[in-house]
Write a protein that holds these residues in place. Structure first.
Motif, PDB file in Angstrom:
ATOM      1  N   ASP A 151       0.752  -1.248   0.000  1.00 36.52           N
ATOM      2  CA  ASP A 151       0.000   0.000   0.000  1.00 36.52           C
ATOM      3  C   ASP A 151       0.784   1.301   0.000  1.00 36.52           C
ATOM      4  OD1 ASP A 151      -2.472  -1.363   0.068  1.00 36.52           O
ATOM      5  OD2 ASP A 151      -2.196  -1.725   2.194  1.00 36.52           O
ATOM      6  N   MET A 152       2.069   1.280   0.313  1.00 39.68           N
ATOM      7  CA  MET A 152       2.825   2.528   0.382  1.00 39.68           C
ATOM      8  C   MET A 152       3.919   2.532  -0.677  1.00 39.68           C
ATOM      9  SD  MET A 152       1.646   4.588   2.665  1.00 39.68           S
ATOM     10  CE  MET A 152      -0.045   4.059   2.466  1.00 39.68           C
ATOM     11  N   LEU A 153       3.815   3.455  -1.602  1.00 35.22           N
ATOM     12  CA  LEU A 153       4.809   3.595  -2.661  1.00 35.22           C
ATOM     13  C   LEU A 153       5.982   4.399  -2.104  1.00 35.22           C
ATOM     14  CD1 LEU A 153       5.531   3.122  -5.635  1.00 35.22           C
ATOM     15  CD2 LEU A 153       4.244   5.202  -6.181  1.00 35.22           C
ATOM     16  N   ILE A 154       7.123   3.749  -1.974  1.00 33.72           N
ATOM     17  CA  ILE A 154       8.302   4.362  -1.360  1.00 33.72           C
ATOM     18  C   ILE A 154       9.163   5.085  -2.395  1.00 33.72           C
ATOM     19  CG2 ILE A 154      10.409   3.912  -0.023  1.00 33.72           C
ATOM     20  CD1 ILE A 154       7.762   3.395   1.501  1.00 33.72           C
ATOM     21  N   ALA A 155       9.393   4.434  -3.540  1.00 32.13           N
ATOM     22  CA  ALA A 155      10.262   5.018  -4.563  1.00 32.13           C
ATOM     23  C   ALA A 155       9.917   4.428  -5.920  1.00 32.13           C
ATOM     24  CB  ALA A 155      11.729   4.743  -4.234  1.00 32.13           C
ATOM     25  N   VAL A 156      10.275   5.170  -6.959  1.00 31.09           N
ATOM     26  CA  VAL A 156      10.127   4.700  -8.333  1.00 31.09           C
ATOM     27  C   VAL A 156      11.410   5.031  -9.075  1.00 31.09           C
ATOM     28  CG1 VAL A 156       7.617   4.840  -8.441  1.00 31.09           C
ATOM     29  CG2 VAL A 156       8.969   6.845  -8.997  1.00 31.09           C
ATOM     30  N   SER A 157      11.674   4.263 -10.111  1.00 28.01           N
ATOM     31  CA  SER A 157      12.888   4.483 -10.881  1.00 28.01           C
ATOM     32  C   SER A 157      12.657   4.042 -12.319  1.00 28.01           C
ATOM     33  CB  SER A 157      14.038   3.665 -10.278  1.00 28.01           C
ATOM     34  OG  SER A 157      15.205   3.789 -11.060  1.00 28.01           O
ATOM     35  N   SER A 158      13.212   4.809 -13.236  1.00 28.85           N
ATOM     36  CA  SER A 158      13.229   4.394 -14.638  1.00 28.85           C
ATOM     37  C   SER A 158      14.480   4.972 -15.275  1.00 28.85           C
ATOM     38  CB  SER A 158      11.982   4.865 -15.391  1.00 28.85           C
ATOM     39  OG  SER A 158      12.045   6.240 -15.670  1.00 28.85           O
ATOM     40  N   GLU A 159      14.889   4.341 -16.342  1.00 23.09           N
ATOM     41  CA  GLU A 159      16.073   4.817 -17.049  1.00 23.09           C
ATOM     42  C   GLU A 159      15.846   6.243 -17.557  1.00 23.09           C
ATOM     43  OE1 GLU A 159      19.264   2.638 -19.875  1.00 23.09           O
ATOM     44  OE2 GLU A 159      17.178   2.463 -20.501  1.00 23.09           O
ATOM     45  N   ARG A 160      14.639   6.526 -17.999  1.00 23.61           N
ATOM     46  CA  ARG A 160      14.304   7.835 -18.559  1.00 23.61           C
ATOM     47  C   ARG A 160      14.171   8.920 -17.492  1.00 23.61           C
ATOM     48  NH1 ARG A 160       9.601  10.091 -18.737  1.00 23.61           N
ATOM     49  NH2 ARG A 160       8.457   8.170 -18.379  1.00 23.61           N
ATOM     50  N   ALA A 161      13.463   8.611 -16.405  1.00 20.82           N
ATOM     51  CA  ALA A 161      13.141   9.645 -15.413  1.00 20.82           C
ATOM     52  C   ALA A 161      13.998   9.590 -14.150  1.00 20.82           C
ATOM     53  CB  ALA A 161      11.664   9.552 -15.042  1.00 20.82           C
ATOM     54  N   GLY A 162      14.804   8.552 -13.997  1.00 21.26           N
ATOM     55  CA  GLY A 162      15.671   8.455 -12.826  1.00 21.26           C
ATOM     56  C   GLY A 162      14.959   7.932 -11.587  1.00 21.26           C
ATOM     57  N   LEU A 163      15.631   8.051 -10.455  1.00 21.32           N
ATOM     58  CA  LEU A 163      15.127   7.572  -9.169  1.00 21.32           C
ATOM     59  C   LEU A 163      14.423   8.709  -8.444  1.00 21.32           C
ATOM     60  CD1 LEU A 163      15.039   5.491  -6.803  1.00 21.32           C
ATOM     61  CD2 LEU A 163      17.305   6.321  -6.158  1.00 21.32           C
ATOM     62  N   ARG A 164      13.248   8.409  -7.907  1.00 20.43           N
ATOM     63  CA  ARG A 164      12.500   9.421  -7.152  1.00 20.43           C
ATOM     64  C   ARG A 164      11.933   8.792  -5.886  1.00 20.43           C
ATOM     65  NH1 ARG A 164       6.777  12.215  -8.369  1.00 20.43           N
ATOM     66  NH2 ARG A 164       6.800  13.577  -6.563  1.00 20.43           N
ATOM     67  N   TRP A 165      12.237   9.411  -4.753  1.00 15.02           N
ATOM     68  CA  TRP A 165      11.646   8.997  -3.480  1.00 15.02           C
ATOM     69  C   TRP A 165      10.306   9.705  -3.367  1.00 15.02           C
ATOM     70  CZ3 TRP A 165      13.838   4.961  -1.450  1.00 15.02           C
ATOM     71  CH2 TRP A 165      15.170   4.708  -1.738  1.00 15.02           C
ATOM     72  N   MET A 166       9.291   8.961  -3.040  1.00 11.23           N
ATOM     73  CA  MET A 166       7.939   9.501  -3.004  1.00 11.23           C
ATOM     74  C   MET A 166       7.653  10.168  -1.655  1.00 11.23           C
ATOM     75  SD  MET A 166       7.267   8.691  -6.003  1.00 11.23           S
ATOM     76  CE  MET A 166       5.570   8.985  -6.308  1.00 11.23           C
ATOM     77  N   PRO A 167       6.751  11.146  -1.658  1.00 13.19           N
ATOM     78  CA  PRO A 167       6.344  11.742  -0.381  1.00 13.19           C
ATOM     79  C   PRO A 167       5.725  10.669   0.526  1.00 13.19           C
ATOM     80  CG  PRO A 167       5.534  13.039  -2.235  1.00 13.19           C
ATOM     81  CD  PRO A 167       6.094  11.767  -2.801  1.00 13.19           C
ATOM     82  N   GLU A 168       5.863  10.855   1.812  1.00 13.29           N
ATOM     83  CA  GLU A 168       5.304   9.902   2.775  1.00 13.29           C
ATOM     84  C   GLU A 168       3.808   9.712   2.525  1.00 13.29           C
ATOM     85  OE1 GLU A 168       5.195   9.269   7.597  1.00 13.29           O
ATOM     86  OE2 GLU A 168       6.575  10.718   6.733  1.00 13.29           O
ATOM     87  N   ASN A 169       3.355   8.495   2.702  1.00 13.54           N
ATOM     88  CA  ASN A 169       1.945   8.105   2.556  1.00 13.54           C
ATOM     89  C   ASN A 169       1.424   8.159   1.124  1.00 13.54           C
ATOM     90  OD1 ASN A 169       1.627   7.531   5.333  1.00 13.54           O
ATOM     91  ND2 ASN A 169       1.398   9.723   5.735  1.00 13.54           N
ATOM     92  N   THR A 170       2.318   8.096   0.147  1.00 10.93           N
ATOM     93  CA  THR A 170       1.894   7.989  -1.250  1.00 10.93           C
ATOM     94  C   THR A 170       1.532   6.535  -1.519  1.00 10.93           C
ATOM     95  OG1 THR A 170       3.380   9.767  -1.927  1.00 10.93           O
ATOM     96  CG2 THR A 170       2.595   8.295  -3.660  1.00 10.93           C
ATOM     97  N   THR A 171       0.406   6.327  -2.155  1.00  8.91           N
ATOM     98  CA  THR A 171      -0.014   4.968  -2.502  1.00  8.91           C
ATOM     99  C   THR A 171       0.181   4.734  -3.998  1.00  8.91           C
ATOM    100  OG1 THR A 171      -2.311   5.445  -3.094  1.00  8.91           O
ATOM    101  CG2 THR A 171      -1.816   5.127  -0.727  1.00  8.91           C
ATOM    102  N   PRO A 172       0.178   3.472  -4.413  1.00  7.16           N
ATOM    103  CA  PRO A 172       0.246   3.184  -5.849  1.00  7.16           C
ATOM    104  C   PRO A 172      -1.133   3.208  -6.509  1.00  7.16           C
ATOM    105  CG  PRO A 172       0.440   1.153  -4.602  1.00  7.16           C
ATOM    106  CD  PRO A 172       0.350   2.271  -3.602  1.00  7.16           C
TER     107      PRO A 172
END
Length: 152
Positions: free
Chosen positions: A118-139
């Motif tokens: 339920d909690m999206l912590i981080a996302v990463s892609s070759e195109r957009a790079g690594l991003r830490w999500m704000p606290e309590n972000t859901t997918p």
């Protein structure tokens, strides 16, 4: 509720092939159980114990979800569970973050790190790079604006 962290990967290959690639890349040991499920593990970096888990196809996908109802994780065919044998959930999360950063640096796929389901912590892609999500972000759809750039 899951007691593990999950790394979702946008790749299309059998679990055993993905596990072999990840094992080589991350210095993890690949094992199989009697049912031929594949697992990765290595010594934890932050505490005594092993970090890792099963690599498998994403069973959480909702193929019938309308576009405005789709979960971010619906677009990821593969999952890598990240658990920690030491039993400390805070260490487990930190170990999962370390694995995710390492994987983001080495593997050119779009990925998401999710705590439980339920909690999206981080996302990463070759195109957009690594991003830490704000606290309590859901997918899920209500937080779509936070992860839409990674929805390919």
């Amino acid at each position: 509720m899951s007691t593990q962290e999950h790394i979702y990967l946008r790749v299309s290959m059998p679990p055993n092939e993905l596990a072999a690639e990840l094992a080589s890349m991350l210095g993890m040991e690949l094992t199989r159980d009697a049912a031929d499920r594949v697992y990765l593990g290595r010594p934890a970096r932050l505490a005594e114990g092993v970090v890792g888990g099963e690599v498998y196809g994403n069973f959480t996908v909702d193929p019938d979800a309308a576009l405005d109802e789709e979960s971010f994780t619906d677009s990821f065919p593969m999952m890598f569970d990240v658990g920690f044998t030491g039993g400390d959930r805070s260490v487990q999360l930190e170990e999962a973050k370390l694995l995710f950063v390492e994987l983001s640096d080495k593997y050119p796929a779009t990925m998401a790190l999710v705590r439980g389901f339920d909690m999206l912590i981080a996302v990463s892609s070759e195109r957009a790079g690594l991003r830490w999500m704000p606290e309590n972000t859901t997918p899920y759809a209500p937080d779509r604006s936070a992860w839409l750039a990674y929805q390919e």
